[in-house]
Scaffold this motif. Structure first.
Motif, PDB file in Angstrom:
ATOM      1  N   SER A  89       0.783  -1.374   0.363  1.00 40.59           N
ATOM      2  CA  SER A  89       0.008   0.236   0.200  1.00 40.59           C
ATOM      3  C   SER A  89       0.590   1.032  -0.010  1.00 40.59           C
ATOM      4  N   ASP A  90       1.722   1.383   0.504  1.00 43.90           N
ATOM      5  CA  ASP A  90       2.808   2.722   0.337  1.00 43.90           C
ATOM      6  C   ASP A  90       3.788   2.580  -0.806  1.00 43.90           C
ATOM      7  N   LEU A  91       3.434   1.489  -1.733  1.00 44.89           N
ATOM      8  CA  LEU A  91       4.566   1.670  -2.563  1.00 44.89           C
ATOM      9  C   LEU A  91       3.722   2.211  -3.591  1.00 44.89           C
ATOM     10  N   THR A  92       4.189   2.923  -4.659  1.00 47.85           N
ATOM     11  CA  THR A  92       3.482   3.544  -5.873  1.00 47.85           C
ATOM     12  C   THR A  92       2.955   2.266  -6.891  1.00 47.85           C
ATOM     13  N   VAL A  93       2.201   2.132  -7.944  1.00 54.14           N
ATOM     14  CA  VAL A  93       1.372   1.138  -9.076  1.00 54.14           C
ATOM     15  C   VAL A  93       3.540   0.814  -9.433  1.00 54.14           C
ATOM     16  N   LEU A  94       3.643   1.934  -9.899  1.00 57.20           N
ATOM     17  CA  LEU A  94       4.936   1.193 -10.567  1.00 57.20           C
ATOM     18  C   LEU A  94       6.159   0.400  -9.514  1.00 57.20           C
ATOM     19  N   GLU A  95       6.218   1.110  -8.259  1.00 57.03           N
ATOM     20  CA  GLU A  95       6.988  -0.399  -7.270  1.00 57.03           C
ATOM     21  C   GLU A  95       6.341  -1.234  -7.351  1.00 57.03           C
ATOM     22  N   ASN A  96       5.107  -1.403  -7.422  1.00 60.21           N
ATOM     23  CA  ASN A  96       4.744  -2.519  -7.046  1.00 60.21           C
ATOM     24  C   ASN A  96       4.721  -3.662  -8.276  1.00 60.21           C
ATOM     25  N   LEU A  97       4.670  -3.041  -9.125  1.00 61.05           N
ATOM     26  CA  LEU A  97       4.741  -3.948 -10.141  1.00 61.05           C
ATOM     27  C   LEU A  97       6.468  -3.901 -10.112  1.00 61.05           C
ATOM     28  N   GLU A  98       7.324  -3.792 -10.149  1.00 58.19           N
ATOM     29  CA  GLU A  98       8.867  -3.992 -10.194  1.00 58.19           C
ATOM     30  C   GLU A  98       8.846  -5.122  -8.692  1.00 58.19           C
ATOM     31  N   VAL A  99       8.240  -5.516  -7.823  1.00 54.22           N
ATOM     32  CA  VAL A  99       8.313  -6.194  -6.975  1.00 54.22           C
ATOM     33  C   VAL A  99       8.401  -7.745  -7.773  1.00 54.22           C
ATOM     34  N   GLY A 100       7.790  -7.862  -8.670  1.00 56.00           N
ATOM     35  CA  GLY A 100       7.461  -8.443  -9.068  1.00 56.00           C
ATOM     36  C   GLY A 100       7.933  -9.207 -10.354  1.00 56.00           C
ATOM     37  N   ARG A 101       8.937  -8.938 -10.662  1.00 61.84           N
ATOM     38  CA  ARG A 101       9.832  -8.735 -11.391  1.00 61.84           C
ATOM     39  C   ARG A 101      10.555 -10.090 -11.891  1.00 61.84           C
ATOM     40  N   GLN A 102      10.176 -11.162 -12.363  1.00 63.36           N
ATOM     41  CA  GLN A 102      11.545 -11.883 -13.283  1.00 63.36           C
ATOM     42  C   GLN A 102      11.423 -12.219 -14.102  1.00 63.36           C
ATOM     43  N   PRO A 103      13.015 -13.202 -15.031  1.00 62.69           N
ATOM     44  CA  PRO A 103      13.179 -13.186 -15.958  1.00 62.69           C
ATOM     45  C   PRO A 103      12.254 -14.286 -16.985  1.00 62.69           C
ATOM     46  N   PRO A 104      12.121 -13.531 -18.438  1.00 64.08           N
ATOM     47  CA  PRO A 104      11.326 -14.070 -19.155  1.00 64.08           C
ATOM     48  C   PRO A 104      11.755 -15.614 -19.362  1.00 64.08           C
ATOM     49  N   ALA A 108       6.624 -19.078 -21.837  1.00 66.83           N
ATOM     50  CA  ALA A 108       5.827 -18.321 -21.263  1.00 66.83           C
ATOM     51  C   ALA A 108       5.289 -16.882 -22.086  1.00 66.83           C
ATOM     52  N   PRO A 109       4.329 -15.905 -21.793  1.00 66.58           N
ATOM     53  CA  PRO A 109       4.317 -14.919 -22.743  1.00 66.58           C
ATOM     54  C   PRO A 109       4.927 -13.925 -21.648  1.00 66.58           C
ATOM     55  N   GLU A 110       5.842 -13.102 -22.168  1.00 66.75           N
ATOM     56  CA  GLU A 110       6.346 -12.270 -21.478  1.00 66.75           C
ATOM     57  C   GLU A 110       5.511 -10.640 -22.144  1.00 66.75           C
ATOM     58  N   TRP A 111       5.854  -9.352 -20.229  1.00 66.00           N
ATOM     59  CA  TRP A 111       4.960  -8.787 -19.873  1.00 66.00           C
ATOM     60  C   TRP A 111       5.994  -7.787 -19.576  1.00 66.00           C
ATOM     61  N   THR A 112       5.949  -6.833 -19.585  1.00 67.47           N
ATOM     62  CA  THR A 112       6.282  -5.420 -19.880  1.00 67.47           C
ATOM     63  C   THR A 112       5.557  -4.199 -19.130  1.00 67.47           C
ATOM     64  N   THR A 113       5.948  -3.332 -17.963  1.00 64.55           N
ATOM     65  CA  THR A 113       5.208  -2.329 -17.797  1.00 64.55           C
ATOM     66  C   THR A 113       4.420  -1.513 -18.750  1.00 64.55           C
ATOM     67  N   LEU A 148       2.024 -11.116 -13.258  1.00 67.58           N
ATOM     68  CA  LEU A 148       2.019 -11.297 -14.633  1.00 67.58           C
ATOM     69  C   LEU A 148       3.501 -10.610 -15.188  1.00 67.58           C
ATOM     70  N   MET A 149       4.223  -9.804 -14.149  1.00 64.78           N
ATOM     71  CA  MET A 149       5.434  -9.598 -14.118  1.00 64.78           C
ATOM     72  C   MET A 149       6.637 -10.888 -13.756  1.00 64.78           C
ATOM     73  N   GLY A 150       5.846 -11.594 -13.503  1.00 67.72           N
ATOM     74  CA  GLY A 150       6.734 -12.444 -13.130  1.00 67.72           C
ATOM     75  C   GLY A 150       6.386 -13.336 -14.467  1.00 67.72           C
ATOM     76  N   ASN A 151       6.171 -13.565 -15.191  1.00 61.08           N
ATOM     77  CA  ASN A 151       6.107 -13.843 -16.514  1.00 61.08           C
ATOM     78  C   ASN A 151       5.800 -15.588 -16.517  1.00 61.08           C
ATOM     79  N   PRO A 152       4.078 -15.920 -15.470  1.00 60.07           N
ATOM     80  CA  PRO A 152       4.239 -16.635 -15.203  1.00 60.07           C
ATOM     81  C   PRO A 152       3.442 -17.733 -16.617  1.00 60.07           C
ATOM     82  N   ALA A 153       3.669 -19.387 -16.562  1.00 57.10           N
ATOM     83  CA  ALA A 153       2.971 -19.930 -17.490  1.00 57.10           C
ATOM     84  C   ALA A 153       1.070 -20.075 -17.459  1.00 57.10           C
TER      85      ALA A 153
END
Length: 233
Positions: A89-104, A108-113, A148-153
């Motif tokens: 809740s204290d992080l921005t939308v962009l910061e929340n997304l970065e927390v979930g980032r994993q390699p492609p 699985a489909p690759e997701w970017t912001t 989805l930033m974790g690029n799950p299958a």
């Protein structure tokens, strides 16, 4: 892609899932249906090993997941969106997304912001807002986008339409259909039969932690006695 075979899951001494088996083929959207307490959320948690089954197997692309730490399961390509959202809740939308980032991943489909902001325009408009300033529907979108930033299958969605406005529910349905078109496999739990029918290929009905029905929605509509017995309020 996913095979659940004869699992028995417990909370302490409470026997929640009993001899539950089903398969999720690659590329399908499969809905777990049932009333509150039927075992839908526990099934997703058992797949992710947040509630490890005491008996039976959970096999993902040939690997048995039972007994592995949940964070290891996530690195194999499973993404889990809990019902209670759990954004930062204290992080921005962009910061929340970065927390979930994993390699492609190759499978699985690759997701970017940028790609996610096309999928969720509401989040694009609020990319600098902190999580606590988002509506309930926007928080749900953010939780899915972060996963989805974790690029799950394989994506596990727990009650994606619960507690959000009808206009956001329709947007969520379009999103899940888009995810399927991108090649993502989805297992979701849901009480909203209309929503589940709009996004899913097949339905599995749970009651008392056991499977009571598995088939297409056409087959479910053709057996109203089953629908009324296990889904009617």
């Amino acid at each position: 892609m996913l095979s659940v075979a004869h699992i028995h899951s417990y909370y302490g001494k409470a026997h929640i899932l009993s001899d539950l088996s089903f398969d999720v083929p690659r590329g399908e959207v499969v809905a777990l249906l049932g009333r509150n307490g039927a075992g839908k959320s526990t099934t997703l948690k058992s797949v992710m090993q947040l509630v490890p089954p005491r008996r039976g197997t959970v096999t993902y692309q040939g690997d048995n997941l039972v007994g592995r730490p949940a964070f290891r399961v996530a690195t194999l390509g499973l993404g889990y969106v809990p019902e209670d959202r759990r954004i930062f809740s204290d992080l921005t939308v962009l910061e929340n997304l970065e927390v979930g980032r994993q390699p492609p991943r190759a499978d699985a489909p690759e997701w970017t912001t940028d790609k996610l902001f096309v999928l969720f325009p509401n989040l694009a408009e609020r990319r600098g807002n902190r999580g606590r300033h988002l509506s309930g529907g926007e928080q749900q979108m953010l939780t899915i986008a972060r996963t989805l930033m974790g690029n799950p299958a394989l994506l596990l969605l727990d009650e994606p339409s619960e507690g959000i406005a009808p206009v956001i529910v329709e947007q969520m349905a379009r999103t899940i259909r888009t995810l399927k078109s991108e090649g993502l496999t989805v297992l979701l739990s849901e009480q909203n039969l209309h929503f589940a029918r709009a996004v899913s290929d097949r339905a599995i009905i749970l009651e008392g932690g056991q499977k009571r029905f598995e088939g297409s929605f056409a087959e479910l509509e053709a057996t109203p006695a089953i629908r009324d017995a296990y889904l009617a309020v």
